[in-house]
Design a protein around this motif. Sequence first.
Motif, short mmCIF file in Angstrom:
data_model
loop_
_atom_site.label_atom_id
_atom_site.label_comp_id
_atom_site.label_asym_id
_atom_site.label_seq_id
_atom_site.Cartn_x
_atom_site.Cartn_y
_atom_site.Cartn_z
N GLU A 100 0.87 -1.25 -0.07
CA GLU A 100 0.10 0.00 0.04
C GLU A 100 0.90 1.13 -0.12
O GLU A 100 0.52 2.08 -0.74
CB GLU A 100 -1.02 -0.22 1.22
CG GLU A 100 -1.86 1.24 1.14
CD GLU A 100 -3.21 0.91 0.62
OE1 GLU A 100 -3.66 -0.42 0.94
OE2 GLU A 100 -3.52 1.65 -0.14
N HIS A 101 1.97 1.08 0.75
CA HIS A 101 2.77 2.43 0.76
C HIS A 101 3.45 2.52 -0.45
O HIS A 101 3.56 3.97 -0.76
CB HIS A 101 3.81 2.22 1.74
CG HIS A 101 4.71 3.18 2.28
ND1 HIS A 101 6.28 2.98 2.01
CD2 HIS A 101 4.62 4.53 2.35
CE1 HIS A 101 6.77 4.14 2.25
NE2 HIS A 101 5.72 5.06 2.76
N PHE A 102 3.84 1.49 -0.96
CA PHE A 102 4.54 1.64 -2.27
C PHE A 102 3.49 2.29 -3.43
O PHE A 102 3.95 3.13 -4.38
CB PHE A 102 5.25 0.39 -2.97
CG PHE A 102 5.54 0.42 -4.10
CD1 PHE A 102 7.20 1.02 -4.17
CD2 PHE A 102 5.16 0.29 -5.50
CE1 PHE A 102 8.01 0.99 -5.56
CE2 PHE A 102 5.98 0.12 -6.40
CZ PHE A 102 7.22 0.61 -6.55
N ARG A 103 2.44 1.77 -3.32
CA ARG A 103 1.33 2.37 -4.50
C ARG A 103 1.15 3.87 -4.20
O ARG A 103 0.92 4.46 -5.00
CB ARG A 103 -0.06 1.57 -4.30
CG ARG A 103 0.17 0.39 -4.92
CD ARG A 103 -1.45 -0.11 -5.11
NE ARG A 103 -2.03 -0.61 -3.71
CZ ARG A 103 -1.73 -1.81 -3.15
NH1 ARG A 103 -1.18 -2.77 -3.60
NH2 ARG A 103 -2.42 -1.84 -1.96
N ASN A 104 1.22 4.33 -2.81
CA ASN A 104 0.90 5.72 -2.52
C ASN A 104 2.23 6.57 -3.01
O ASN A 104 1.78 7.71 -3.53
CB ASN A 104 0.70 5.72 -0.80
CG ASN A 104 -0.62 5.57 -0.58
OD1 ASN A 104 -1.73 5.49 -1.08
ND2 ASN A 104 -0.69 5.12 0.75
#
Length: 301
Positions: A254-258
């Motif tokens: 999720e952090h990478f997508r953000n």
Amino acid sequence: MPDYACFNLCLRSEIPLPELTGIAAPGSRDIVTVSRGAVEDIGAGTLWHEGRVTILNLPGIGRFRIEAGASIVVDVAAGCSDRNLRLFLLGSALGVLVHQRGLFPLHANAVIIDGRAVAFTGPSGAGKSTLAAWFSDRGYPVLCDDVCVIGVEGGAPVAYRGLPRLKLWADAAEKRGQTLEALERVHDDLDKYQMPLPVEVDETPVPLAAVIRLKRAGEGDGTLTRLRGRSALQLLMSETYRRAVVGAVGLQAEHFRNCTAVASGAAILEWARPWGHDVFDAEVEAMVDRLVRSGMGKELA
């Protein structure tokens, strides 16, 4: 329990939060409850996570049980002042909750220039809050200080309004003509003070135009350089607020997508400038002029 607005959320808190703006009704905001209660002892560790629950253990402050991005239960340590409790409740504990909600907290402040948000990040002492105060004095709305919460709406990054105050060290506050006796300390043991900001009625998320990392330059003019690809992603990852939470809670994907969405939808820049109050005004004015003339960073090389 009173309701307060913060980061596009409604904090319904039995702990008074004078740093925040009280609201009559939550409107379209999701409600996050904040209450006092017993929280499991996790020993000497700082973070414990299982399922939808994260426990944050801060010696001398208390334990915080943060669940599913929807509630915070606070077990206050004996002797902890209300001021110190609020500092960590609205900082680290709320940061964990924001991560749980799949949002992206950046260790930055943000101001509005030409209707779009520009976030400033950088190491402690880089002048982020002093810079935000400079913008506020000149009529630019300040969205947030210390933590800039970013969401993705319609595929584009937006920044949410945070706490309506700045945290300034004593020397920075005095240079702005503030009387320290009239300001509240951020922490019992820090010579740092809260400076209230004008309360903005409009809570609408603001399109994010740029993220700018502050760094010290040598002699000569400052430079504004755009980062792309891996360099842009690395900046965003390194400047994530409470980034240890990402791994502890299992939110790496999720952090990478953000980070990817922010790097794709906003200009990621480094601003190398000479330090010093004697050149501060000129350097900031030149940086703002370049941002505006370039369409808020889109055309920067």
